[in-house]
Design a protein around this motif. Structure first.
Motif: not given
Length: 313
Positions: A225-226, A251, A270, A274-275, A277, A295-298
């Protein structure tokens, strides 16, 4: 599960123990066995049991008469010498989960050892375990062993920041073993363990990937994660009021099963997230699925439409 009066279809049990039965008549009422990980059967009744229709049965284990069956579910931690004692020569060991051996295994005295999951043992145990493990559905991994090393074992969930993983009071040969979930909650500048072994899920900051990557072995799911996420583990339901109370985009790190209420508008999601995981399952109304995908980056799991069991994304 065991019962002399079993009747009809036996389904959805991890272990069906029939070793207390003594005759084929005891099995006459069972019409089908389905979705069972393991069936333990007296050796004398094996022919009768294999005549029962079965679906999705992973393993049928015949048990000789006079043999003790030791069953453990979860993480089992023991020294390697515990497998070699003469008192276990007429026993079968069955582990569903993780078998962690904290010292080299000189030999295996058990009649059988069956593991559904992970076996973790020190180097030097290869010959003994190669001969002594009867069946393993999963993997067998070996770690570097050193005299005096400490093996720290966590079962369930471990939340650890950089200070914990630096292992300030331990030695450089120590190992950290997590059977469950390891959630690294902040940046890691230094790892004070020779190895970190995770049987389950691990979440960690992407900025620490170069530090954690070389010493970490994950048998399961790993997500990076970021930033500084808000962690949710287990089961949770999010409604409109939760997102409206956020004063800045957040996040979300989600491990488990989660659901969004239908009163959450896509625009609010939205603006406030922000994100994401995701390790697990996220259920949402159909109008939110596209936003969640964005929105799901992982994603190690599924995003599914509420009320649609097959609606995976």
């Amino acid at each position: 599960m065991t019962d002399r009066r079993l009747e009809g279809e036996v389904t959805d049990v991890a272990l069906l123990d029939l070793t207390s039965l003594t005759s084929a008549e005891d099995l006459a009422g069972i019409t089908r066995i389905s979705d069972v990980a393991m069936v333990l059967v007296p050796e004398s009744l094996m022919a009768a049991v294999v005549g029962i229709p079965m679906d999705d049965v992973a393993m049928v284990v015949p048990v000789p008469g006079g043999v003790e069956v030791r069953v453990h579910t979860g993480a089992m931690v023991m020294g390697g010498e515990a497998l070699a004692g003469p008192e276990v020569k007429d026993s079968i060991l069955i582990v569903t989960g993780t078998l962690i051996l904290t010292s080299p295994v000189p030999r295996v005295a058990y009649r059988q050892i069956i593991v559904i999951g992970l076996v973790l043992a020190p180097h030097g145990s290869e010959a003994a375990l190669g001969a002594g493990l009867t069946r393993v559905t999963g993997s067998v991994d070996y770690y570097p062993y050193a005299e005096g090393q400490e093996i720290k074992v966590s079962t369930g969930q471990l939340r650890a920041d950089g200070g914990v993983l630096a292992n300030p009071s331990g030695g450089p040969d120590d190992l950290l073993v997590v059977a469950g979930q390891l959630i690294v909650t902040g940046p890691v500048a230094k790892v004070g363990y020779r190895r970190i072994l995770v049987a389950g899920q691990m979440l960690a900051p992407r900025d620490s990937q170069a530090v954690l990557g070389p010493v970490t072995v994950v048998k399961g799911q790993l997500a990076w994660y970021d930033g500084q996420p808000r962690f949710f583990v287990g089961k949770e339901r999010f409604g409109r009021s939760f997102f409206e109370l956020l004063d800045r985009p957040l996040t979300l790190a989600l491990v488990g099963s989660f659901e969004l209420d239908p009163d959450v508008p896509p625009e609010l999601l939205r603006d406030k997230v922000a994100e994401i995981v995701l390790v697990g399952k996220l259920i949402a109304p159909s109008q939110l699925v596209g936003v969640l995908q964005l929105l799901t980056t992982e994603k190690l799991g599924v995003i599914t439409v509420a009320g649609d069991d097959d609606g995976q994304r």
